[in-house]
Design a protein around this motif. Structure first.
Motif, mmCIF file in Angstrom:
data_model
loop_
_atom_site.group_PDB
_atom_site.id
_atom_site.type_symbol
_atom_site.label_atom_id
_atom_site.label_comp_id
_atom_site.label_asym_id
_atom_site.label_seq_id
_atom_site.Cartn_x
_atom_site.Cartn_y
_atom_site.Cartn_z
ATOM 1 N N GLU A 46 0.815 -1.197 0.000
ATOM 2 C CA GLU A 46 0.000 0.000 0.000
ATOM 3 C C GLU A 46 0.856 1.258 0.000
ATOM 4 O O GLU A 46 1.988 1.271 0.483
ATOM 5 C CB GLU A 46 -0.930 0.021 1.218
ATOM 6 N N LEU A 47 0.278 2.308 -0.531
ATOM 7 C CA LEU A 47 0.953 3.602 -0.560
ATOM 8 C C LEU A 47 1.028 4.187 0.838
ATOM 9 O O LEU A 47 0.055 4.149 1.591
ATOM 10 C CB LEU A 47 0.212 4.556 -1.497
ATOM 11 N N VAL A 48 2.181 4.737 1.166
ATOM 12 C CA VAL A 48 2.364 5.449 2.425
ATOM 13 C C VAL A 48 2.410 6.949 2.167
ATOM 14 O O VAL A 48 1.657 7.715 2.760
ATOM 15 C CB VAL A 48 3.640 5.004 3.151
ATOM 16 N N ALA A 49 3.306 7.361 1.282
ATOM 17 C CA ALA A 49 3.451 8.779 0.965
ATOM 18 C C ALA A 49 4.186 8.947 -0.349
ATOM 19 O O ALA A 49 5.043 8.136 -0.698
ATOM 20 C CB ALA A 49 4.208 9.512 2.076
ATOM 21 N N THR A 50 3.853 9.997 -1.078
ATOM 22 C CA THR A 50 4.552 10.327 -2.311
ATOM 23 C C THR A 50 4.814 11.820 -2.364
ATOM 24 O O THR A 50 4.121 12.615 -1.720
ATOM 25 C CB THR A 50 3.760 9.934 -3.573
ATOM 26 N N ILE A 51 5.811 12.191 -3.148
ATOM 27 C CA ILE A 51 6.113 13.593 -3.388
ATOM 28 C C ILE A 51 6.456 13.744 -4.862
ATOM 29 O O ILE A 51 7.277 13.004 -5.400
ATOM 30 C CB ILE A 51 7.255 14.099 -2.473
ATOM 31 N N THR A 52 5.814 14.687 -5.533
ATOM 32 C CA THR A 52 6.025 14.891 -6.958
ATOM 33 C C THR A 52 7.208 15.806 -7.196
ATOM 34 O O THR A 52 7.748 16.421 -6.281
ATOM 35 C CB THR A 52 4.784 15.489 -7.623
ATOM 36 N N SER A 53 7.597 15.906 -8.466
ATOM 37 C CA SER A 53 8.691 16.795 -8.824
ATOM 38 C C SER A 53 8.367 18.244 -8.500
ATOM 39 O O SER A 53 9.277 19.055 -8.305
ATOM 40 C CB SER A 53 9.009 16.656 -10.321
ATOM 41 N N GLY A 54 7.094 18.567 -8.443
ATOM 42 C CA GLY A 54 6.671 19.910 -8.102
ATOM 43 C C GLY A 54 6.548 20.162 -6.611
ATOM 44 O O GLY A 54 6.222 21.280 -6.193
ATOM 45 N N GLY A 55 6.785 19.128 -5.799
ATOM 46 C CA GLY A 55 6.748 19.280 -4.358
ATOM 47 C C GLY A 55 5.418 18.952 -3.710
ATOM 48 O O GLY A 55 5.274 19.086 -2.492
ATOM 49 N N ASN A 56 4.441 18.527 -4.490
ATOM 50 C CA ASN A 56 3.159 18.147 -3.920
ATOM 51 C C ASN A 56 3.276 16.799 -3.215
ATOM 52 O O ASN A 56 3.892 15.870 -3.728
ATOM 53 C CB ASN A 56 2.086 18.073 -5.001
ATOM 54 N N THR A 57 2.663 16.699 -2.058
ATOM 55 C CA THR A 57 2.726 15.470 -1.275
ATOM 56 C C THR A 57 1.363 14.822 -1.147
ATOM 57 O O THR A 57 0.323 15.482 -1.216
ATOM 58 C CB THR A 57 3.293 15.732 0.121
ATOM 59 N N ASN A 58 1.394 13.523 -0.945
ATOM 60 C CA ASN A 58 0.187 12.744 -0.759
ATOM 61 C C ASN A 58 0.463 11.688 0.301
ATOM 62 O O ASN A 58 1.494 11.011 0.248
ATOM 63 C CB ASN A 58 -0.239 12.086 -2.075
ATOM 64 N N TYR A 59 -0.449 11.552 1.252
ATOM 65 C CA TYR A 59 -0.266 10.614 2.348
ATOM 66 C C TYR A 59 -1.469 9.699 2.496
ATOM 67 O O TYR A 59 -2.610 10.104 2.252
ATOM 68 C CB TYR A 59 -0.069 11.342 3.674
ATOM 69 N N ALA A 60 -1.201 8.486 2.923
ATOM 70 C CA ALA A 60 -2.284 7.605 3.313
ATOM 71 C C ALA A 60 -2.960 8.184 4.550
ATOM 72 O O ALA A 60 -2.309 8.795 5.402
ATOM 73 C CB ALA A 60 -1.756 6.207 3.610
ATOM 74 N N ASP A 61 -4.273 8.001 4.650
ATOM 75 C CA ASP A 61 -5.000 8.553 5.785
ATOM 76 C C ASP A 61 -4.443 8.059 7.118
ATOM 77 O O ASP A 61 -4.439 8.789 8.113
ATOM 78 C CB ASP A 61 -6.482 8.191 5.691
ATOM 79 N N SER A 62 -3.959 6.841 7.139
ATOM 80 C CA SER A 62 -3.488 6.242 8.372
ATOM 81 C C SER A 62 -2.204 6.868 8.915
ATOM 82 O O SER A 62 -1.866 6.664 10.080
ATOM 83 C CB SER A 62 -3.274 4.736 8.183
ATOM 84 N N VAL A 63 -1.482 7.625 8.083
ATOM 85 C CA VAL A 63 -0.217 8.208 8.526
ATOM 86 C C VAL A 63 -0.220 9.726 8.537
ATOM 87 O O VAL A 63 0.773 10.344 8.951
ATOM 88 C CB VAL A 63 0.972 7.706 7.673
#
Length: 125
Positions: A46-63
């Motif tokens: 499962e996905l935990v966290a990502t960061i794009t080249s533009g600096g946008n972040t995305n997190y799993a709700d659980s973290v």
């Protein structure tokens, strides 16, 4: 050859902290995003966290609110600061790099995901 080397995993007590790092080497062309995924025994990755080249972040709700992803673009390194760890965070954590898409003039595109070998994180009292 692209190689992702992960470090920072280990055993911690609930409420403790760990900082994971992933250093990439080799020719990656260009990076669309970097991130962390995890897989616990008997469960899907499962996905935990990502960061794009533009600096946008995305997190799993659980973290959300506990983990922070960051990167050093010059060093092609991505980090995951994990605070307030819970037993349910126990898993093998994998570093991921998404290659930027190469679009063909005739249509379609090419991309690729690069993966680290994983590092074990165990949260237990």
């Amino acid at each position: 050859q692209v190689q992702l080397v992960e470090s920072g995993g280990g055993l911690v007590q609930p409420g403790g902290s760990l900082r994971l790092s992933c250093a990439a080497s080799g020719s990656i062309f260009a990076i669309a995003s970097m991130g962390w995924y995890r897989q616990a025994p008997g469960k899907e990755r499962e996905l935990v966290a990502t960061i794009t080249s533009g600096g946008n972040t995305n997190y799993a709700d659980s973290v959300k609110g506990r983990f922070t992803i960051s990167r050093d673009s010059a060093k092609n390194t991505v980090y995951l600061q994990m605070n307030s760890l819970k037993p349910e965070d126990t898993a093998v954590y994998y570093c991921n790099i998404e290659r930027a898409r190469t679009y063909y003039s005739a249509g379609g595109y090419y991309t690729h995901d690069y993966w680290g070998q994983g590092t074990q994180v165990t949260v237990s009292s």
